[in-house]
Design a protein around this motif. Structure first.
Motif, mmCIF file in Angstrom:
data_model
loop_
_atom_site.group_PDB
_atom_site.id
_atom_site.type_symbol
_atom_site.label_atom_id
_atom_site.label_comp_id
_atom_site.label_asym_id
_atom_site.label_seq_id
_atom_site.Cartn_x
_atom_site.Cartn_y
_atom_site.Cartn_z
ATOM 1 N N THR A 211 20.041 138.983 7.169
ATOM 2 C CA THR A 211 18.975 138.820 8.165
ATOM 3 C C THR A 211 18.444 137.385 8.155
ATOM 4 O OG1 THR A 211 18.328 141.136 7.943
ATOM 5 C CG2 THR A 211 16.714 139.640 8.908
ATOM 6 N N GLY A 212 18.207 136.859 6.950
ATOM 7 C CA GLY A 212 17.732 135.474 6.836
ATOM 8 C C GLY A 212 18.730 134.482 7.409
ATOM 9 N N LEU A 213 20.026 134.747 7.187
ATOM 10 C CA LEU A 213 21.089 133.870 7.696
ATOM 11 C C LEU A 213 21.094 133.894 9.228
ATOM 12 C CD1 LEU A 213 23.443 132.081 6.666
ATOM 13 C CD2 LEU A 213 24.915 134.091 6.864
ATOM 14 N N ALA A 214 20.984 135.085 9.805
ATOM 15 C CA ALA A 214 20.976 135.217 11.263
ATOM 16 C C ALA A 214 19.774 134.492 11.871
ATOM 17 C CB ALA A 214 20.946 136.693 11.646
ATOM 18 N N LEU A 215 18.610 134.633 11.244
ATOM 19 C CA LEU A 215 17.401 133.962 11.743
ATOM 20 C C LEU A 215 17.527 132.446 11.654
ATOM 21 C CD1 LEU A 215 14.725 136.320 10.165
ATOM 22 C CD2 LEU A 215 15.085 135.970 12.611
ATOM 23 N N ALA A 216 18.108 131.969 10.554
ATOM 24 C CA ALA A 216 18.271 130.513 10.376
ATOM 25 C C ALA A 216 19.250 129.943 11.405
ATOM 26 C CB ALA A 216 18.750 130.210 8.960
ATOM 27 N N TYR A 217 20.355 130.662 11.652
ATOM 28 C CA TYR A 217 21.311 130.218 12.683
ATOM 29 C C TYR A 217 20.645 130.193 14.061
ATOM 30 C CZ TYR A 217 25.558 130.271 9.784
ATOM 31 O OH TYR A 217 26.512 129.986 8.848
ATOM 32 N N ASP A 218 19.868 131.229 14.346
ATOM 33 C CA ASP A 218 19.199 131.323 15.641
ATOM 34 C C ASP A 218 18.241 130.151 15.840
ATOM 35 O OD1 ASP A 218 18.424 132.572 18.104
ATOM 36 O OD2 ASP A 218 16.605 133.249 17.107
ATOM 37 N N PHE A 219 17.462 129.853 14.788
ATOM 38 C CA PHE A 219 16.486 128.760 14.910
ATOM 39 C C PHE A 219 17.181 127.404 14.978
ATOM 40 C CE2 PHE A 219 12.683 126.350 13.146
ATOM 41 C CZ PHE A 219 12.041 126.362 14.378
#
Length: 625
Positions: free
Chosen positions: A159-167
């Motif tokens: 989840t953290g990885l997905a959020l970081a990629y999105d940002f």
């Protein structure tokens, strides 16, 4: 007709079902919360309540976030405190009270580092990155987001990885690097689809819509936004409904459907007011102005742009101010007032130079070129137009974008190769240990030759271990170096307990004096006061550290106050600091463990000591200091 109606009917029924389930969920959570004892389960429950209200009701989210923090303090749960600080950071960020948001995010980060908690570290990094981004500080936001990305990779946090990629996608889109932005946002969407996280999928649709709009694919952008809006409506997410309605207004402006755009934008303003999202409200006013520019209603356009600038100044949203300044320059060009156009364009230019915002700088040069042309300064207009063309090429030229992507890919590849190298070395070491074990079994039969062979393998394994340790050490040093760089840039007040021992003891003495007249009241309150005294004595620390960090962030704030009132006390400086951070009387009272009336009296004494007249507002004076 039936084929069209059936899926719509299914969606409406599904939406009503979700809405009913959401109401049942919050009723269940609130009921459980009232019954639960003070323990970690109650912390989890109140955190879920905060999450429920976060984008539905800012006031309720704020209320329960403070309850989360207070419960965690009462049972001395450090992870709960970190979570409470983080949730308050989100609340104040949503309310556009950036100083307070930064304070709480940093409070969460400090505890997360102490606990070595990867999830809370990631939350705090993400909050701080978003905060920098909201102020137009794209490089700072990218730097912090990279630390969040590394943290997610290190701890295998999907989840953290997905959020970081999105940002990362959002940051690069605002820098004008659309290909990189699209690549990272699609990575994020794939991860969220695997996780079946509907709200995050909607967020990605929203960001993809913005990207498609930047690339000129307006119909695709509208399609993504409509998908996102349906999800946000199902989950009653008012905050992001406001954002999407604003974006749909932008898209319809681009299609020259101004009347339809104005409907979306006015809906966005209403939702923004309901959710108290000041930044989106400011954006909607700018976009309403765009509609009126297209309709050649220039007075209405300027009226809405000035509203946007006024709102943006109240929350220090520098990028939003620059966007509106550029629009004002366009309006004055249409009104054949080049001097006024140049003034507003230069205001936007100052921001774009400081923050390396290529997209805004490009529009500035286009406006300045037209303005100087209208003034008859052909040579200057031509020079600036060349600058405009250079920036245009830098944004849309595929070769340059590919070069940037290649550099990013090389950077990512080097990190991956380092990780793979570590894994290979570990595998080799394990294999060598197996070989050594097998060779040991035949050692006695093989004699000295085998012994020498084993020794050679041991020596080789030892060398491999040294090599592996060197790589690991270099990797760790790189991480430490990034943390050091982040700390250098960090412009936030560090967390600490907010009361000094001597002040707190004095306040306790005053309370004891008040209640000693009533023996029964004294018996009830005495035990509580003793516990508070012990707690405060144990947590008495770091006020001097707080002052030094606060002074750096707020330009030697305490020295400025002392120059006005030399006899000002530490207690009064502390109060002034909290007021400078836009904390309310109730919040200050909660942190100082005093009644709100006591804070009001202290504010009155502070105002008197600073020799301010009745007409001067204390908070405004301290903010401008």
């Amino acid at each position: 007709m039936k084929k069209t109606l059936f899926p719509i009917l299914i969606f409406v029924l599904f939406s009503n079902q979700i809405f009913t389930q959401n109401n049942k969920l919050i009723d269940s959570l609130l009921s459980a919360y009232q019954k639960q004892s003070l323990d970690t389960l109650k912390i989890k429950t109140v955190n879920n309540i905060v999450n429920y209200y976060m984008y539905r009701s800012s006031d309720k989210a704020k209320k329960y976030a403070f309850e989360l923090l207070n419960i965690s303090k009462k049972i001395n749960n450090e992870r709960g405190k970190s979570l409470g600080f983080y949730q308050l950071g989100v609340v104040y960020n949503n309310l556009d009270k950036l100083d307070s948001a930064k304070f709480y995010y940093n409070s969460s980060l400090k505890l997360a580092k102490k606990l070595e908690d990867p999830i809370h570290l990631s939350k705090a990094y993400r909050g701080l990155a978003i905060l920098e981004f909201s102020q137009g500080k794209l490089n700072e936001a990218d730097s912090i987001n990279n630390m969040d990305l590394q943290n997610a990779i290190k701890y295998n946090d999907s989840t953290g990885l997905a959020l970081a990629y999105d940002f990362k996608g959002t940051i690069n889109q605002n820098k004008g690097y659309y290909s990189i932005a699209l690549e990272n946002t699609l990575k994020s969407l794939k991860l969220f689809e695997k996780l079946k996280d509907s709200i995050r999928i909607a967020d990605c649709y929203n960001h993809l819509a913005t990207l498609e709009k930047s690339l000129g694919n307006i119909e695709k952008a509208i399609n993504y936004n409509e998908k996102a809006l349906k999800i946000y409506e199902v989950y009653n997410d008012i905050y992001y409904q406001a954002v999407i309605l604003n974006d749909l207004g932008v898209m319809h402006n681009l299609l020259n459907l101004e009347d339809k755009a104005l409907v979306y934008l006015n809906k966005s303003i209403k939702k923004s007011e309901l959710a108290k999202v000041v930044s989106t409200k400011a954006a909607s006013y700018t976009n309403i102005a765009e509609s009126y520019i297209n309709l050649k209603k220039y007075d209405l356009a300027m009226e809405n742009l000035n509203k946007s600038i006024s709102i943006s100044k109240s929350i220090n949203n520098l990028r939003r101010i620059a966007l509106s300044e550029n629009k004002l320059a366009e309006v004055y060009l249409l009104l054949n007032a080049p001097s006024k156009a140049i003034k507003h364009a230069n205001n936007a230019l100052n921001y774009s130079k400081k923050n390396n915002d290529i997209s805004i700088k490009r529009v500035v040069f286009r406006n300045l070129s037209k303005a100087y042309e209208k003034q008859g300064k052909a040579s200057l207009a031509l020079d600036i137009f060349k600058e405009y063309n250079t920036l245009t090429d830098s944004i849309i030229n595929k070769e340059k974008v590919n070069t940037i992507e290649e550099l990013r890919a090389i950077f990512d590849l080097e990190k991956k190769e380092a990780e793979i190298t570590l894994q290979d070395q570990q595998i080799k070491t394990l294999n060598q240990e197996v070989e050594i074990s097998n060779l040991r079994k035949g050692l006695y039969a093989g004699g000295m030759f085998t012994f020498l062979a084993v020794s050679g393998l041991l020596y080789f394994g030892f060398k491999q271990r040294i090599k592996k340790n060197k790589i690991a050490r270099e990797k760790q040093e790189a991480i430490y170096q990034q943390e050091i760089e982040f700390k250098k840039k960090e412009l936030a007040s560090q967390t600490l307990h907010l009361v000094q021992k001597s002040t707190f003891i004095q306040e306790l003495k005053e309370n004891l004096e008040k209640i000693k007249q009533s023996p029964e009241l004294f018996k009830v309150e005495f035990r509580r006061l003793v516990m508070l005294l012990k707690k405060e004595s144990a947590e008495d620390k770091d006020w001097e550290v707080f002052k030094s960090y606060f002074s750096e962030v707020h330009n030697n704030f305490d020295n400025k106050i002392k120059s006005i009132a030399e006899d000002i006390s530490e207690k009064e400086i502390r109060l002034a600091s909290f007021l400078r951070m836009n904390l309310s009387t109730k919040e200050i009272a909660s942190m100082l463990n005093v009644l709100p009336d006591s804070v009001l009296k202290s504010k009155y004494r502070l105002k008197k000591k600073l020799k301010l007249d009745k007409e001067t507002d204390l908070n405004t004076f301290l903010s401008d200091l």
